[in-house]
Structures are given as C-alpha cells and as structure tokens.
Design a protein around this motif. Structure first.
Motif, PDB file in Angstrom:
ATOM      1  N   ILE A 130      24.090  33.444  53.054  1.00  0.00           N
ATOM      2  CA  ILE A 130      24.080  34.920  53.585  1.00  0.00           C
ATOM      3  C   ILE A 130      24.985  35.215  54.564  1.00  0.00           C
ATOM      4  CG2 ILE A 130      22.596  36.704  54.342  1.00  0.00           C
ATOM      5  CD1 ILE A 130      20.317  35.229  53.244  1.00  0.00           C
ATOM      6  N   THR A 131      25.801  36.206  54.546  1.00  0.00           N
ATOM      7  CA  THR A 131      26.986  36.635  55.437  1.00  0.00           C
ATOM      8  C   THR A 131      26.865  38.087  55.854  1.00  0.00           C
ATOM      9  OG1 THR A 131      28.988  36.203  56.085  1.00  0.00           O
ATOM     10  CG2 THR A 131      28.647  36.888  53.829  1.00  0.00           C
ATOM     11  N   VAL A 132      27.327  38.373  57.037  1.00  0.00           N
ATOM     12  CA  VAL A 132      27.564  39.897  57.523  1.00  0.00           C
ATOM     13  C   VAL A 132      29.013  40.090  57.847  1.00  0.00           C
ATOM     14  CG1 VAL A 132      26.926  41.471  59.192  1.00  0.00           C
ATOM     15  CG2 VAL A 132      25.201  39.742  58.486  1.00  0.00           C
ATOM     16  N   LYS A 133      29.563  40.777  56.981  1.00  0.00           N
ATOM     17  CA  LYS A 133      31.013  41.073  56.977  1.00  0.00           C
ATOM     18  C   LYS A 133      31.186  42.656  56.717  1.00  0.00           C
ATOM     19  CE  LYS A 133      32.072  36.735  57.420  1.00  0.00           C
ATOM     20  NZ  LYS A 133      32.095  36.083  58.613  1.00  0.00           N
ATOM     21  N   ARG A 134      32.698  43.109  57.192  1.00  0.00           N
ATOM     22  CA  ARG A 134      33.053  44.163  56.883  1.00  0.00           C
ATOM     23  C   ARG A 134      33.699  44.327  55.496  1.00  0.00           C
ATOM     24  NH1 ARG A 134      36.166  48.221  60.830  1.00  0.00           N
ATOM     25  NH2 ARG A 134      33.955  48.563  61.307  1.00  0.00           N
ATOM     26  N   TYR A 135      33.446  45.244  54.651  1.00  0.00           N
ATOM     27  CA  TYR A 135      34.028  45.420  53.115  1.00  0.00           C
ATOM     28  C   TYR A 135      35.340  46.160  53.325  1.00  0.00           C
ATOM     29  CZ  TYR A 135      34.407  47.096  48.567  1.00  0.00           C
ATOM     30  OH  TYR A 135      35.021  47.625  47.285  1.00  0.00           O
ATOM     31  N   GLN A 136      36.427  45.609  52.996  1.00  0.00           N
ATOM     32  CA  GLN A 136      37.658  46.188  52.904  1.00  0.00           C
ATOM     33  C   GLN A 136      38.492  45.961  51.903  1.00  0.00           C
ATOM     34  OE1 GLN A 136      39.217  44.106  56.810  1.00  0.00           O
ATOM     35  NE2 GLN A 136      39.224  46.329  57.762  1.00  0.00           N
ATOM     36  N   LEU A 137      39.423  46.815  51.588  1.00  0.00           N
ATOM     37  CA  LEU A 137      40.461  46.563  50.469  1.00  0.00           C
ATOM     38  C   LEU A 137      41.624  46.372  51.181  1.00  0.00           C
ATOM     39  CD1 LEU A 137      39.851  49.932  48.356  1.00  0.00           C
ATOM     40  CD2 LEU A 137      38.849  47.456  48.060  1.00  0.00           C
ATOM     41  N   ILE A 138      42.209  45.142  50.688  1.00  0.00           N
ATOM     42  CA  ILE A 138      43.554  44.455  51.280  1.00  0.00           C
ATOM     43  C   ILE A 138      44.435  44.443  49.965  1.00  0.00           C
ATOM     44  CG2 ILE A 138      44.658  42.574  52.196  1.00  0.00           C
ATOM     45  CD1 ILE A 138      42.069  42.040  53.655  1.00  0.00           C
ATOM     46  N   ASP A 139      45.497  45.123  49.946  1.00  0.00           N
ATOM     47  CA  ASP A 139      46.492  45.181  48.634  1.00  0.00           C
ATOM     48  C   ASP A 139      45.596  45.683  47.440  1.00  0.00           C
ATOM     49  OD1 ASP A 139      48.551  44.247  50.178  1.00  0.00           O
ATOM     50  OD2 ASP A 139      48.131  42.027  49.726  1.00  0.00           O
ATOM     51  N   LYS A 140      44.617  46.477  47.505  1.00  0.00           N
ATOM     52  CA  LYS A 140      43.698  47.242  46.648  1.00  0.00           C
ATOM     53  C   LYS A 140      42.861  46.093  45.875  1.00  0.00           C
ATOM     54  CE  LYS A 140      47.262  50.438  45.286  1.00  0.00           C
ATOM     55  NZ  LYS A 140      48.063  51.126  44.125  1.00  0.00           N
ATOM     56  N   ARG A 141      42.549  45.047  46.751  1.00  0.00           N
ATOM     57  CA  ARG A 141      41.754  43.913  46.243  1.00  0.00           C
ATOM     58  C   ARG A 141      40.526  44.069  47.398  1.00  0.00           C
ATOM     59  NH1 ARG A 141      43.603  38.358  45.596  1.00  0.00           N
ATOM     60  NH2 ARG A 141      41.686  38.217  44.318  1.00  0.00           N
ATOM     61  N   PRO A 142      39.144  44.075  47.012  1.00  0.00           N
ATOM     62  CA  PRO A 142      38.010  43.796  47.918  1.00  0.00           C
ATOM     63  C   PRO A 142      38.072  42.658  48.646  1.00  0.00           C
ATOM     64  CG  PRO A 142      37.229  43.573  45.683  1.00  0.00           C
ATOM     65  CD  PRO A 142      38.784  43.776  45.413  1.00  0.00           C
ATOM     66  N   TYR A 143      37.809  42.612  49.883  1.00  0.00           N
ATOM     67  CA  TYR A 143      37.386  41.600  50.669  1.00  0.00           C
ATOM     68  C   TYR A 143      36.263  41.927  51.684  1.00  0.00           C
ATOM     69  CZ  TYR A 143      41.686  39.464  49.834  1.00  0.00           C
ATOM     70  OH  TYR A 143      42.904  38.773  48.932  1.00  0.00           O
ATOM     71  N   LEU A 144      35.552  40.625  52.117  1.00  0.00           N
ATOM     72  CA  LEU A 144      34.688  40.861  53.075  1.00  0.00           C
ATOM     73  C   LEU A 144      35.305  40.005  54.515  1.00  0.00           C
ATOM     74  CD1 LEU A 144      31.409  39.803  51.344  1.00  0.00           C
ATOM     75  CD2 LEU A 144      32.056  41.928  51.728  1.00  0.00           C
ATOM     76  N   CYS A 145      35.537  40.923  55.404  1.00  0.00           N
ATOM     77  CA  CYS A 145      36.219  40.414  56.541  1.00  0.00           C
ATOM     78  C   CYS A 145      35.322  40.512  57.836  1.00  0.00           C
ATOM     79  CB  CYS A 145      37.316  41.637  56.806  1.00  0.00           C
ATOM     80  SG  CYS A 145      38.362  41.626  55.411  1.00  0.00           S
ATOM     81  N   SER A 146      35.718  39.369  58.519  1.00  0.00           N
ATOM     82  CA  SER A 146      35.119  39.037  59.796  1.00  0.00           C
ATOM     83  C   SER A 146      35.908  39.899  60.881  1.00  0.00           C
ATOM     84  CB  SER A 146      35.132  37.564  60.124  1.00  0.00           C
ATOM     85  OG  SER A 146      34.791  37.460  61.370  1.00  0.00           O
ATOM     86  N   ALA A 147      35.165  40.229  62.040  1.00  0.00           N
ATOM     87  CA  ALA A 147      35.785  41.044  63.107  1.00  0.00           C
ATOM     88  C   ALA A 147      36.319  39.960  64.250  1.00  0.00           C
ATOM     89  CB  ALA A 147      34.731  41.661  63.823  1.00  0.00           C
ATOM     90  N   ASN A 148      36.336  38.879  63.522  1.00  0.00           N
ATOM     91  CA  ASN A 148      36.776  37.568  64.578  1.00  0.00           C
ATOM     92  C   ASN A 148      38.165  36.734  63.851  1.00  0.00           C
ATOM     93  OD1 ASN A 148      37.333  35.099  65.828  1.00  0.00           O
ATOM     94  ND2 ASN A 148      35.411  34.894  66.318  1.00  0.00           N
ATOM     95  N   PRO A 149      39.457  36.833  64.527  1.00  0.00           N
ATOM     96  CA  PRO A 149      40.460  36.318  63.793  1.00  0.00           C
ATOM     97  C   PRO A 149      40.294  34.866  63.360  1.00  0.00           C
ATOM     98  CG  PRO A 149      41.008  36.888  65.895  1.00  0.00           C
ATOM     99  CD  PRO A 149      39.496  37.199  65.868  1.00  0.00           C
ATOM    100  N   ASP A 150      39.164  34.140  64.010  1.00  0.00           N
ATOM    101  CA  ASP A 150      39.153  32.807  63.644  1.00  0.00           C
ATOM    102  C   ASP A 150      38.472  32.541  62.277  1.00  0.00           C
ATOM    103  OD1 ASP A 150      39.955  31.864  66.039  1.00  0.00           O
ATOM    104  OD2 ASP A 150      37.992  31.757  66.808  1.00  0.00           O
TER     105      ASP A 150
END
Length: 146
Positions: free
Chosen positions: A100-120
């Motif tokens: 289970i994870t908590v992430k922001r849903y974003q589109l990068i190059d029109k592909r869906p990603y779950l992204c952290s708010a931490n660059p690590d």
C-alpha cells in the motif's frame, strides 16, 4: 508511504458538535475581540465537514517521508474517499505489487505514474505494474507536538 493502520469510517457517524467560534479579523486594526464571541453558540462537526460519503470513506495512518513536501508527514491521519474518480494531481492510496502506498497521480509523457513528493523516490509507472487504486485522499489530519 505505507499504512500503519486502516480504520473504516462509520457508515453513519454520530454527530459530535464541538465549539467553533467565529474568528473575525480585519487588516489594519489592533486589539482583542470581545470575549463574548467565544460563546456565540457556533459548533462544528468534523464528520459533516470532512466525510462527504461515509460509506465510501476510510481513515489511514501513514508512515514514511515520501509525501512530506505536500503536507503528509509520518504519523498523519488521512481521510480517503473511494467514490472519487482519480484525476491527475490527486493524491491516491493504491496497492502496488502487494504494497500500500500514498502517491500523487500524474501524467508524464501522457503515461500515468504514481509520484512521490520526495526526489529520493522515483515515479512508479502504473501501466507496467499491478496497481489497484483504493481511493483519493480527501483530507490530512496532522497533530502538532504540544
């Protein structure tokens, strides 16, 4: 971020109205408001304010530092709503390859990603993994040490 505890929302939470004084502030004025304002009889029920769909909502306590820059810190309580359709920009709770994870849903190059708010932590490509969205984070409850 991973959950420490999953707590279901009550399907019909009882009303719990707490004092909610009207705070009046105006720029350019100094002084103190009347003490009588604290007793105006206004109340606030957090269930009414935060839980929009009780049967589709649950709480989760999080651990980790991957979302701190978005205001989600280790130990915070999240209110998740399963009835909201995820859109880019939403913060989601998802099951990714059994975790289970908590992430922001974003589109990068029109592909869906779950992204952290931490660059690590690198973005997680949704299409390439077994991913099940549990819901959209509606609220974050953060306790301050006092």
């Amino acid at each position: 971020m991973t959950p420490d505890a999953l707590i279901p929302s009550h399907p019909a939470p009882p009303s719990l109205r707490l004092p909610h004084p009207l705070a009046l502030t105006r720029a350019g004025l100094s002084g103190f408001p009347s003490p009588a304002q604290d007793y105006e009889g206004r109340t606030l029920d957090l269930n009414e304010r935060l839980v929009k769909r009780p049967s589709a909502s649950f709480f989760m306590t999080v651990t980790g530092d991957s979302m701190e820059t978005l205001g989600i810190q280790d130990g915070d309580l999240l209110l998740i709503d399963r009835s909201i359709d995820p859109r880019p920009g939403h913060i989601l709770v998802a099951l990714v390859e059994g975790e289970i994870t908590v992430k922001r849903y974003q589109l990068i190059d029109k592909r869906p990603y779950l992204c952290s708010a931490n660059p690590d932590y690198p973005p997680i490509p949704v299409e390439d993994l077994g991913c099940q969205v549990w819901g959209v984070v509606r609220s974050v409850i953060h306790d301050y040490p006092v």
